[in-house]
Design an enzyme around this catalytic site. Structure first.
Site, PDB file in Angstrom:
ATOM      1  N   GLU A  14      51.017 -54.138  52.976  1.00 39.32           N
ATOM      2  CA  GLU A  14      52.120 -53.026  53.454  1.00 39.32           C
ATOM      3  C   GLU A  14      51.973 -52.482  54.832  1.00 39.32           C
ATOM      4  O   GLU A  14      52.725 -52.152  55.629  1.00 39.32           O
ATOM      5  CB  GLU A  14      52.709 -51.940  52.520  1.00 39.32           C
ATOM      6  CG  GLU A  14      53.110 -52.410  51.091  1.00 39.32           C
ATOM      7  CD  GLU A  14      53.437 -51.639  50.055  1.00 39.32           C
ATOM      8  OE1 GLU A  14      54.620 -51.817  49.329  1.00 39.32           O
ATOM      9  OE2 GLU A  14      52.585 -50.781  50.014  1.00 39.32           O
ATOM     10  N   GLY A  80      61.080 -52.699  43.415  1.00 44.43           N
ATOM     11  CA  GLY A  80      61.936 -53.429  42.488  1.00 44.43           C
ATOM     12  C   GLY A  80      63.261 -52.964  42.727  1.00 44.43           C
ATOM     13  O   GLY A  80      63.767 -51.595  42.727  1.00 44.43           O
ATOM     14  N   ILE A 154      57.199 -51.936  36.445  1.00 37.91           N
ATOM     15  CA  ILE A 154      58.286 -51.999  35.818  1.00 37.91           C
ATOM     16  C   ILE A 154      58.828 -53.732  35.673  1.00 37.91           C
ATOM     17  O   ILE A 154      59.171 -54.003  36.703  1.00 37.91           O
ATOM     18  CB  ILE A 154      59.590 -51.064  36.126  1.00 37.91           C
ATOM     19  CG1 ILE A 154      59.285 -49.594  36.283  1.00 37.91           C
ATOM     20  CG2 ILE A 154      60.731 -51.417  35.200  1.00 37.91           C
ATOM     21  CD1 ILE A 154      58.803 -49.083  34.858  1.00 37.91           C
ATOM     22  N   MET A 174      56.240 -47.087  43.236  1.00 38.19           N
ATOM     23  CA  MET A 174      54.981 -46.252  42.399  1.00 38.19           C
ATOM     24  C   MET A 174      54.460 -45.216  43.212  1.00 38.19           C
ATOM     25  O   MET A 174      53.539 -44.655  42.953  1.00 38.19           O
ATOM     26  CB  MET A 174      54.083 -47.246  42.119  1.00 38.19           C
ATOM     27  CG  MET A 174      54.784 -48.366  41.012  1.00 38.19           C
ATOM     28  SD  MET A 174      53.262 -49.547  40.457  1.00 38.19           S
ATOM     29  CE  MET A 174      52.377 -48.539  39.622  1.00 38.19           C
ATOM     30  N   GLU A 175      55.164 -44.972  44.380  1.00 36.58           N
ATOM     31  CA  GLU A 175      54.508 -43.707  45.289  1.00 36.58           C
ATOM     32  C   GLU A 175      55.543 -42.730  45.939  1.00 36.58           C
ATOM     33  O   GLU A 175      55.058 -41.592  46.397  1.00 36.58           O
ATOM     34  CB  GLU A 175      53.901 -44.360  46.555  1.00 36.58           C
ATOM     35  CG  GLU A 175      52.732 -45.301  46.102  1.00 36.58           C
ATOM     36  CD  GLU A 175      53.026 -46.874  45.708  1.00 36.58           C
ATOM     37  OE1 GLU A 175      54.125 -46.978  46.017  1.00 36.58           O
ATOM     38  OE2 GLU A 175      52.268 -47.354  45.047  1.00 36.58           O
ATOM     39  N   ASP A 198      61.438 -57.650  44.076  1.00 34.57           N
ATOM     40  CA  ASP A 198      61.586 -58.156  42.634  1.00 34.57           C
ATOM     41  C   ASP A 198      62.598 -57.547  42.374  1.00 34.57           C
ATOM     42  O   ASP A 198      63.123 -56.384  42.655  1.00 34.57           O
ATOM     43  CB  ASP A 198      60.343 -58.106  41.778  1.00 34.57           C
ATOM     44  CG  ASP A 198      59.850 -56.750  41.781  1.00 34.57           C
ATOM     45  OD1 ASP A 198      59.181 -56.416  42.613  1.00 34.57           O
ATOM     46  OD2 ASP A 198      60.408 -56.090  40.919  1.00 34.57           O
TER      47      ASP A 198
HETATM   48  N1  ADE Z   1      57.246 -51.940  43.524  1.00 38.59           N
HETATM   49  C1  ADE Z   1      57.634 -53.391  43.439  1.00 38.59           C
HETATM   50  N2  ADE Z   1      58.161 -53.852  42.411  1.00 38.59           N
HETATM   51  C2  ADE Z   1      57.958 -52.809  41.466  1.00 38.59           C
HETATM   52  C3  ADE Z   1      58.355 -53.000  40.195  1.00 38.59           C
HETATM   53  N3  ADE Z   1      58.609 -53.851  39.545  1.00 38.59           N
HETATM   54  N4  ADE Z   1      57.692 -51.739  39.301  1.00 38.59           N
HETATM   55  C4  ADE Z   1      57.094 -50.645  40.173  1.00 38.59           C
HETATM   56  N5  ADE Z   1      56.818 -50.879  41.388  1.00 38.59           N
HETATM   57  C5  ADE Z   1      57.235 -51.689  42.236  1.00 38.59           C
END
Ligand code: ADE
Length: 231
Positions: A14, A80, A154, A174-175, A198
């Site tokens: 990143e 995501g 996830i 996640m941050e 995703d």
């Molecule tokens: N960052 C990118 N995709 C993610 C996901 N599916 N879950 C958590 N953090 C993510």
């Protein structure tokens, strides 16, 4: 106003596209991490990736502000998608961030809440406006919405549905939610940008691996356009 802008990601992928484009890089090792002081088009920036998750992100955001003296923080990375309008490589800016895995509901509190905290923290309006102007000038679509954060990757319909319905979230990662807590407490304007890697469903792991690099670069390129425009 002369200022120092922090740019952080969670993973090496990143921030690598940023490091490719900045100049006068000076590497500083601190607290088991590497911080890159640099310039971009004459602006001072400090770049770092935290490692994945809320604890590492909190540590890095705090260091960027308290040790390096950054007075604005921009986060660049991937997420995501929850909102079905968001497709892979689409950009979303956070209006607000929450922590979907913070749970003391047994004591009668809502999900994402602890006493003296807030379920959602808003990003800086001025930085969001700058992002929207850039997107408009470039003909890029930029979504804006709630981003939910947790220490979980996830990849299930059920968890995604819970996060969507509980927090009205459009994307998850996640941050961001922990960076929001730090910047809010230290009164530093912040901005969170994510490109979709995703859809947080059954194929999330494979999609994430496939699109991490390309989506991370889309986000990083946009962030550098912002650095130029920030006063
Ligand atoms: N960052 C990118 N995709 C993610 C996901 N599916 N879950 C958590 N953090 C993510």
């Amino acid at each position: 106003m002369s200022s120092k802008i922090a740019i952080m990601g969670a993973m090496a992928e990143e921030i690598e596209p940023l490091l490719d484009k900045v100049e006068n890089i000076k590497k500083i090792e601190y607290a088991k991490n590497i911080y890159y002081e640099a310039t971009y088009r004459g602006r001072e920036v400090v770049i770092a990736y935290s490692k994945i998750g809320k604890v590492f992100a909190s540590l890095t955001a705090t260091i960027l502000i308290e040790k390096f003296g950054c007075d604005r923080l921009l986060f660049s990375g991937v997420a995501g998608a929850i909102n079905p309008d968001l497709k892979i490589e689409d950009l979303i800016i956070a209006s607000d961030l929450c922590q979907h895995d913070l749970d003391i509901t047994v004591f009668g509190h809502p999900f994402g809440y602890v006493p003296e905290g807030q379920v959602c923290i808003s990003t800086d309006k001025k930085l969001r406006e700058i992002a929207k102007e850039i997107a408009k000038a470039k003909g890029l679509e930029l979504k804006e919405g709630v981003i939910a954060t947790g220490d979980q990757f996830i990849s299930s319909k059920e968890r995604k549905k819970f996060i969507s319905s509980t927090f009205n979230a459009d994307a998850l990662e996640m941050e961001g939610g922990s960076v929001a807590v730090i910047c809010d407490a230290l009164e530093v304007p912040f901005f969170i940008l994510r490109a979709i890697s995703d859809s947080a469903d059954g194929s999330a792991d494979i999609d994430f691996d496939t699109f991490l690099e390309s989506s991370a670069k889309i986000s990083a390129d946009f962030i550098l356009d912002m650095v130029e425009k920030i006063e």
